[in-house]
Design a protein around this motif. Sequence first.
Motif, PDB file in Angstrom:
ATOM      1  N   SER A  22      36.143 -14.081  46.006  1.00 31.52           N
ATOM      2  CA  SER A  22      35.152 -14.031  47.075  1.00 31.52           C
ATOM      3  C   SER A  22      35.862 -14.220  48.407  1.00 31.52           C
ATOM      4  O   SER A  22      36.160 -15.348  48.796  1.00 31.52           O
ATOM      5  CB  SER A  22      34.088 -15.123  46.897  1.00 31.52           C
ATOM      6  OG  SER A  22      33.268 -15.222  48.036  1.00 31.52           O
ATOM      7  N   PRO A  23      36.142 -13.138  49.117  1.00 36.11           N
ATOM      8  CA  PRO A  23      36.871 -13.269  50.390  1.00 36.11           C
ATOM      9  C   PRO A  23      36.217 -14.235  51.370  1.00 36.11           C
ATOM     10  O   PRO A  23      36.915 -14.935  52.118  1.00 36.11           O
ATOM     11  CB  PRO A  23      36.872 -11.837  50.939  1.00 36.11           C
ATOM     12  CG  PRO A  23      36.770 -10.976  49.725  1.00 36.11           C
ATOM     13  CD  PRO A  23      35.882 -11.737  48.774  1.00 36.11           C
ATOM     14  N   ASP A  24      34.885 -14.317  51.337  1.00 38.01           N
ATOM     15  CA  ASP A  24      34.181 -15.185  52.274  1.00 38.01           C
ATOM     16  C   ASP A  24      34.327 -16.661  51.916  1.00 38.01           C
ATOM     17  O   ASP A  24      34.135 -17.533  52.759  1.00 38.01           O
ATOM     18  CB  ASP A  24      32.696 -14.797  52.316  1.00 38.01           C
ATOM     19  CG  ASP A  24      32.035 -15.200  53.627  1.00 38.01           C
ATOM     20  OD1 ASP A  24      32.755 -15.651  54.541  1.00 38.01           O
ATOM     21  OD2 ASP A  24      30.809 -15.062  53.739  1.00 38.01           O
ATOM     22  N   LEU A  25      34.674 -16.964  50.662  1.00 40.59           N
ATOM     23  CA  LEU A  25      34.870 -18.349  50.234  1.00 40.59           C
ATOM     24  C   LEU A  25      36.338 -18.676  50.007  1.00 40.59           C
ATOM     25  O   LEU A  25      36.774 -19.808  50.250  1.00 40.59           O
ATOM     26  CB  LEU A  25      34.083 -18.623  48.946  1.00 40.59           C
ATOM     27  CG  LEU A  25      32.564 -18.558  49.042  1.00 40.59           C
ATOM     28  CD1 LEU A  25      31.960 -18.815  47.671  1.00 40.59           C
ATOM     29  CD2 LEU A  25      32.029 -19.564  50.048  1.00 40.59           C
ATOM     30  N   ASP A  26      37.109 -17.698  49.520  1.00 31.61           N
ATOM     31  CA  ASP A  26      38.513 -17.950  49.195  1.00 31.61           C
ATOM     32  C   ASP A  26      39.333 -18.347  50.421  1.00 31.61           C
ATOM     33  O   ASP A  26      40.407 -18.940  50.292  1.00 31.61           O
ATOM     34  CB  ASP A  26      39.131 -16.713  48.545  1.00 31.61           C
ATOM     35  CG  ASP A  26      38.496 -16.401  47.191  1.00 31.61           C
ATOM     36  OD1 ASP A  26      37.838 -17.298  46.638  1.00 31.61           O
ATOM     37  OD2 ASP A  26      38.669 -15.268  46.712  1.00 31.61           O
ATOM     38  N   SER A  27      38.853 -18.000  51.600  1.00 30.83           N
ATOM     39  CA  SER A  27      39.575 -18.341  52.827  1.00 30.83           C
ATOM     40  C   SER A  27      39.220 -19.730  53.343  1.00 30.83           C
ATOM     41  O   SER A  27      39.781 -20.183  54.341  1.00 30.83           O
ATOM     42  CB  SER A  27      39.260 -17.306  53.913  1.00 30.83           C
ATOM     43  OG  SER A  27      37.872 -17.299  54.205  1.00 30.83           O
ATOM     44  N   ARG A  28      38.310 -20.418  52.668  1.00 28.47           N
ATOM     45  CA  ARG A  28      37.847 -21.733  53.129  1.00 28.47           C
ATOM     46  C   ARG A  28      38.424 -22.827  52.236  1.00 28.47           C
ATOM     47  O   ARG A  28      38.657 -22.626  51.046  1.00 28.47           O
ATOM     48  CB  ARG A  28      36.314 -21.803  53.095  1.00 28.47           C
ATOM     49  CG  ARG A  28      35.637 -20.743  53.940  1.00 28.47           C
ATOM     50  CD  ARG A  28      34.118 -20.743  53.713  1.00 28.47           C
ATOM     51  NE  ARG A  28      33.483 -19.627  54.398  1.00 28.47           N
ATOM     52  CZ  ARG A  28      33.027 -19.659  55.645  1.00 28.47           C
ATOM     53  NH1 ARG A  28      33.119 -20.779  56.349  1.00 28.47           N
ATOM     54  NH2 ARG A  28      32.471 -18.593  56.197  1.00 28.47           N
ATOM     55  N   TYR A  29      38.620 -24.005  52.808  1.00 30.38           N
ATOM     56  CA  TYR A  29      38.962 -25.175  52.027  1.00 30.38           C
ATOM     57  C   TYR A  29      37.673 -25.882  51.613  1.00 30.38           C
ATOM     58  O   TYR A  29      36.672 -25.846  52.329  1.00 30.38           O
ATOM     59  CB  TYR A  29      39.833 -26.143  52.829  1.00 30.38           C
ATOM     60  CG  TYR A  29      41.186 -25.602  53.195  1.00 30.38           C
ATOM     61  CD1 TYR A  29      42.144 -25.354  52.214  1.00 30.38           C
ATOM     62  CD2 TYR A  29      41.524 -25.334  54.522  1.00 30.38           C
ATOM     63  CE1 TYR A  29      43.395 -24.863  52.541  1.00 30.38           C
ATOM     64  CE2 TYR A  29      42.773 -24.845  54.865  1.00 30.38           C
ATOM     65  CZ  TYR A  29      43.699 -24.608  53.875  1.00 30.38           C
ATOM     66  OH  TYR A  29      44.933 -24.122  54.210  1.00 30.38           O
ATOM     67  N   GLY A  30      37.712 -26.566  50.466  1.00 29.76           N
ATOM     68  CA  GLY A  30      36.550 -27.337  50.062  1.00 29.76           C
ATOM     69  C   GLY A  30      36.273 -27.218  48.582  1.00 29.76           C
ATOM     70  O   GLY A  30      37.127 -26.819  47.778  1.00 29.76           O
TER      71      GLY A  30
END
Length: 390
Positions: free
Chosen positions: A246-254
């Motif tokens: 998921s590009p929109d999530l894979d770029s986020r930490y958490g």
Amino acid sequence: MKRRTALTTLLLTGTLLATAAPAGAQDTGADHPRARAWVSNDFPAGNANLQEAARTDGRTAWAVGFRMFGEGKGRSTEPVAFTRSGADAAWRELPLPDGLNARTVGDDGTGATWVTGLKTTPEGGIPTGRYQDGRWQVQNAPAPEHTFAAGFGGVAAAGGPNDAWGVGYYQPDDHLTFLGLIEHWNGTSWERVAAPELDTDYWTLNAVTATGPSDVWAAGTIGTPEGWPRPLLLHYDGRGWQRVSSPDLDSRYGELTQLVAVGPHNIWASGTEEGPDRNPRTLVAHYDGTGWTHQDTGIGAGHLHGLTRTRAGVAVVGETSRNGVYQPIGAQLTPSGWQPLDLPQSTTAGGRMPRSIMDTGGRLTVVGDDVPGKDANGERLPSVPFSVTR
């Protein structure tokens, strides 16, 4: 890479213990002027740290967690469970079988209730309990050999009482390694299922949901070389488990801590986004059949712990900290967008921490802990459970 972050350390400590819409509101805090429609539901007297709550049939709700006893190094815990029937009823305590930890709760698809925990027996199994018609069925789910600790973080029915999934973690003898655990209930016993190969020594699963036997989702967190974990999503298609990009999530930490399925192409996830800036922000994501996208609820800062399906969409709850005091936060997706839940504040010194939210007959119930503060020796006093409904 075995460097642990603040978010990861917090997660591990807790483990060992036990369709897009516009943002409809800018202020989702409890000090909103409309925060007056909630009614309190009493718990039995006594301390309790609630970990999760769920509706297991049309009227019955459960809340599970643990109590703390003693002080300092002599502090110990014991599991606790509460139930009630109806959105206006008082909670009553339900005795748990010996050895059954209570960290997560869910229904089996036929009205029975699963209670599982984060605990390993001396034989290496994870105690799980199934409750129906006043009787408990307790059985150990297998854990890998040479496991220091293991447990479930979520359980969900996929195709009825003979088709359920439990997900969580196990910790090998190497105490710095945490790996995801996936198990399946076939109506008679739990059996381990192969997980995807992930090139890391740290990944765990916190939640699972299903729309059917060949559409099961799991969510959690995965370590990175830079030391800050990222959200993790897995999917089961009836043949095997695969990691979902998921590009929109894979770029986020958490991390993702909750999942709920509204339909085969309508899955929601919630958790916390936090990286090197150490400023936690609420995290909500939606799957529409083509991919996962981040959703702006308007809440902003804080941690989300609870997620539920509602008649109009979904609702989330959690907490943020202001000047060392926990304040409840939450929002609900409506046809006109996200709207604040206006949760009432606690009068305790430490504030209020919502843990779960449920929809019962169109009415929302939020449960969690009120934090009294610290004693004269600086130790935190035991939490007191709260429940509010509107």
